[in-house]
Design an enzyme around this catalytic site. Structure first.
Site, PDB file in Angstrom:
ATOM      1  N   ARG A  56     -18.498  -2.549   0.495  1.00  0.00           N
ATOM      2  CA  ARG A  56     -18.434  -2.948  -0.117  1.00  0.00           C
ATOM      3  C   ARG A  56     -19.779  -3.543  -0.959  1.00  0.00           C
ATOM      4  NH1 ARG A  56     -15.068  -7.946  -0.814  1.00  0.00           N
ATOM      5  NH2 ARG A  56     -14.767  -7.737   1.579  1.00  0.00           N
ATOM      6  N   PHE A  63      -6.111  -0.010   5.410  1.00  0.00           N
ATOM      7  CA  PHE A  63      -5.090  -0.455   4.684  1.00  0.00           C
ATOM      8  C   PHE A  63      -5.146   1.048   3.512  1.00  0.00           C
ATOM      9  CE2 PHE A  63      -6.577  -5.239   4.215  1.00  0.00           C
ATOM     10  CZ  PHE A  63      -5.986  -5.253   6.010  1.00  0.00           C
ATOM     11  N   GLU A 115       0.572  -1.393  -0.005  1.00  0.00           N
ATOM     12  CA  GLU A 115      -0.039  -0.040  -0.281  1.00  0.00           C
ATOM     13  C   GLU A 115       0.791   1.539  -0.459  1.00  0.00           C
ATOM     14  OE1 GLU A 115      -0.080  -2.835   2.056  1.00  0.00           O
ATOM     15  OE2 GLU A 115      -2.068  -3.382   1.143  1.00  0.00           O
TER      16      GLU A 115
END
Lengths: 271, 318
Positions: free
Chosen positions: B174, B90, B65
């Protein structure tokens, strides 16, 4: 090239003297590579610093900004008089590189490990665009402590970024001591080869060797290149060379005598 | 802003991850500067269909990341518009210094999609459950921080942020979210939306807590308690005018967020009111705890993120 190196070293030293302190060691170890890049290699346009077809330099070891500022001033990006404003309140020449403040600075750096990722990103962007510009980045050997460097290196290798040349300034000293004592890097040439790089070590204070190695790197296809610059931290002032405390120096009266003598010498050879 | 609020919210099956891929595909049709970045979560966000159409404008960086943010900065320096997705933990915590310096401080362009907002991380548990992402992103001086309410808003704001320079953090669930807005609604970043009008208290909510607030509204009506509900999807910059207007109107503010009560919506609203129109603010959210595994229903109860918790807070503070 040697003369240009001396000119950069002179202007950098004057900046530090004027300020009274600074990151002298790591600035002086990269002067020859800056000299070669800006005199012989990089396609740039100081009158149009953001020219789209230019080659890029990301100084990932952003604390060596003063050496780059001196180089940029000598190339005409801005007036040499500005150099003496290093770290002044409100200056456009901060201790660490800032793309928003200084003409010719391609990327903001200072938090170690980040500049190399940005350089890799520029190289990838140029590949997407189908452009032929080159990207150079200078990373400190101490900076390689940062894991992000190795994320960037994996990425560059995986994406076959042959438009990227990574220099590691192996001056062997970081802020708290010798790099081998703090986190031993071992054989960087072998390490980078294992990552898939074209990888060589050269004398980082010999302009001809640096030039030759860059030309080979630029002609290496299908993989990125690493040039390890075997350097001396504080190179050019014998009394300051290779001492652990030269990462960031605050000059004593005795130091200033040495600095004044060196300035006179450099003025003589660059006349 | 031209927002149409559905009279009755819909249980829509259009997952936000599908919205992301479909919308980026449609944007990229007319914009060759879009580059989508992933850190080995392409499958989770269903971006393969984008990759199949635009392989040159898609980079799966691998599980890195920090480097992904650096790559994005390089792309942005060349004028690309990078969109970067990973789980919210993240996308923010893992690479905060990179976001702060290589993007924020360097004034570069990056659109960040942080998925699996708060308890919606469910069975991925405490390691994957962001309760602090909004707080972190608020601390970047030039960042715009948004929590998405439903797929209609997500689609519209994705299209909008393409054309605005700077860091945008879009926090999403999501999978599916209750549809609050009618298709074609146009949102204005920085302007909250009044979903219900009432004079007794105002519930300011974001994300999954909008659904809870609407349920609380119904429950309270039965007791003749009338609350206003504001969807304050832009947490930064905050819609100060609207917040103050409803503080004046109702005299009591309840914030409801799927996030730590420190750093997010509750903090932002409290700051705004304490400086400009001191009003009692009750913050519903995760109170200084880490996440854990569980179903979303279980976790909402566990952390006090339900309609009942809102009802209780309203009644106790009227």
């Amino acid at each position: 090239m040697k003369k240009f190196s001396n000119m950069i070293r002179l202007e950098t030293l004057k900046m530090f003297k004027n300020r009274g302190f600074g990151h002298l060691g790591g600035s002086f170890s990269i002067i020859e590579v800056l000299s070669v890049l800006y005199l012989k290699i990089m396609e740039i346009n100081p009158e149009n610093p953001t020219w789209s077809d230019r080659d890029y330099l990301v100084l990932s070891k952003g604390h060596a900004g003063p050496a780059l500022y001196a180089t940029l001033a000598l190339k005409g990006y801005f007036n040499k008089e500005l150099l003496l404003t290093l770290n002044d309140n409100g200056t456009s020449l901060p201790s660490h590189c800032d793309r928003l403040k200084t003409p010719g600075i391609d990327m903001t750096t200072g938090s170690l490990g980040q500049g190399i990722s940005s350089a890799v990103g520029i190289a990838k962007a140029l590949k997407i665009e189908g452009k032929s510009n080159f990207v150079f980045t200078i990373v400190g050997d101490g900076e390689l402590n940062e894991g992000q460097c190795f994320e960037a290196i994996q990425f560059a290798s995986h994406h076959q970024l042959d438009n990227l040349v990574v220099f590691v300034d192996e001056n062997k000293i970081q802020l708290d001591g010798f790099t081998k004592d703090i986190s031993n890097q071992r054989d960087l040439v072998k390490k980078f080869k294992a990552f898939g790089f074209h990888s060589v070590r050269v004398n980082g204070h010999d302009e001809e060797s640096i030039l030759k190695s860059i030309k080979i790197a630029l002609n290496t296809k299908g993989k990125p290149s690493l040039i390890i610059l075997d350097t001396i931290k504080g190179k050019g002032i014998e009394e300051f060379e290779n001492i652990v405390s030269n990462h960031h120096m605050r000059f004593s009266e005795d130091d200033l005598v040495i600095i004044n003598r060196k300035i006179a010498e450099l003025e003589e050879v660059t006349r | 802003m031209n927002v149409k609020i559905l009279e009755k919210p819909l249980n829509n099956s259009y997952e936000l991850r599908e919205v992301y891929a479909d919308t980026l595909i449609s944007i990229a049709k007319n914009n060759s500067k879009i580059v989508a970045l992933e850190a080995d979560l392409m499958g989770a966000i269903k971006m393969k269909k984008y990759l199949d159409i635009y392989p040159n404008n898609f980079i799966n960086c691998g599980i890195m990341e920090a480097n992904m943010v650096g790559i994005a900065s390089g792309l942005a320096l060349r004028g690309f518009i990078p969109f970067m997705h990973t789980f919210g933990v993240f996308a923010t915590r893992r690479c905060f210094d990179q976001l702060f310096l290589s993007i924020g401080y360097a004034d570069l362009n990056l659109k960040i999609i942080g998925s699996d907002a708060g308890v919606s991380a469910a069975h991925n548990g405490g390691t994957h459950m962001p309760f602090e992402d909004l707080g972190l992103m608020r601390l970047i001086p030039n960042a715009t921080v948004i929590e998405i309410t439903d797929w209609v808003m997500f689609q519209d704001l994705l299209k909008q942020v393409v054309n605005i320079h700077g860091i945008h953090y879009l926090r999403i669930v999501r999978k599916t979210m209750l549809q609050i807005y009618d298709e074609g609604s146009r949102f204005t970043i920085g302007e909250g939306i009044v979903l219900r009008e009432g004079n007794d208290a105002t519930v300011i909510a974001t994300g999954i807590m909008i659904k809870e607030a609407l349920e609380a509204h119904k429950m309270l009506l039965k007791e003749d308690i009338h609350i206003s509900i504001i969807d304050l999807f832009t947490i930064k910059p905050i819609d100060q005018e609207l917040v103050i207007k409803y503080a004046k109107k109702t005299g009591l503010i309840i914030t409801a967020e799927n996030h730590n009560i420190i750093g997010g919506l509750g903090s932002a609203v409290s700051k705004c009111l304490s400086e400009s129109y001191p009003t009692k603010v009750i913050r519903i959210g995760v109170n200084e705890r880490f996440g854990q595994v569980g179903t979303q229903d279980f976790l909402q109860k566990e952390y006090g993120l339900t309609a009942k918790d809102i009802v209780k807070a309203v009644k106790e503070n009227l």
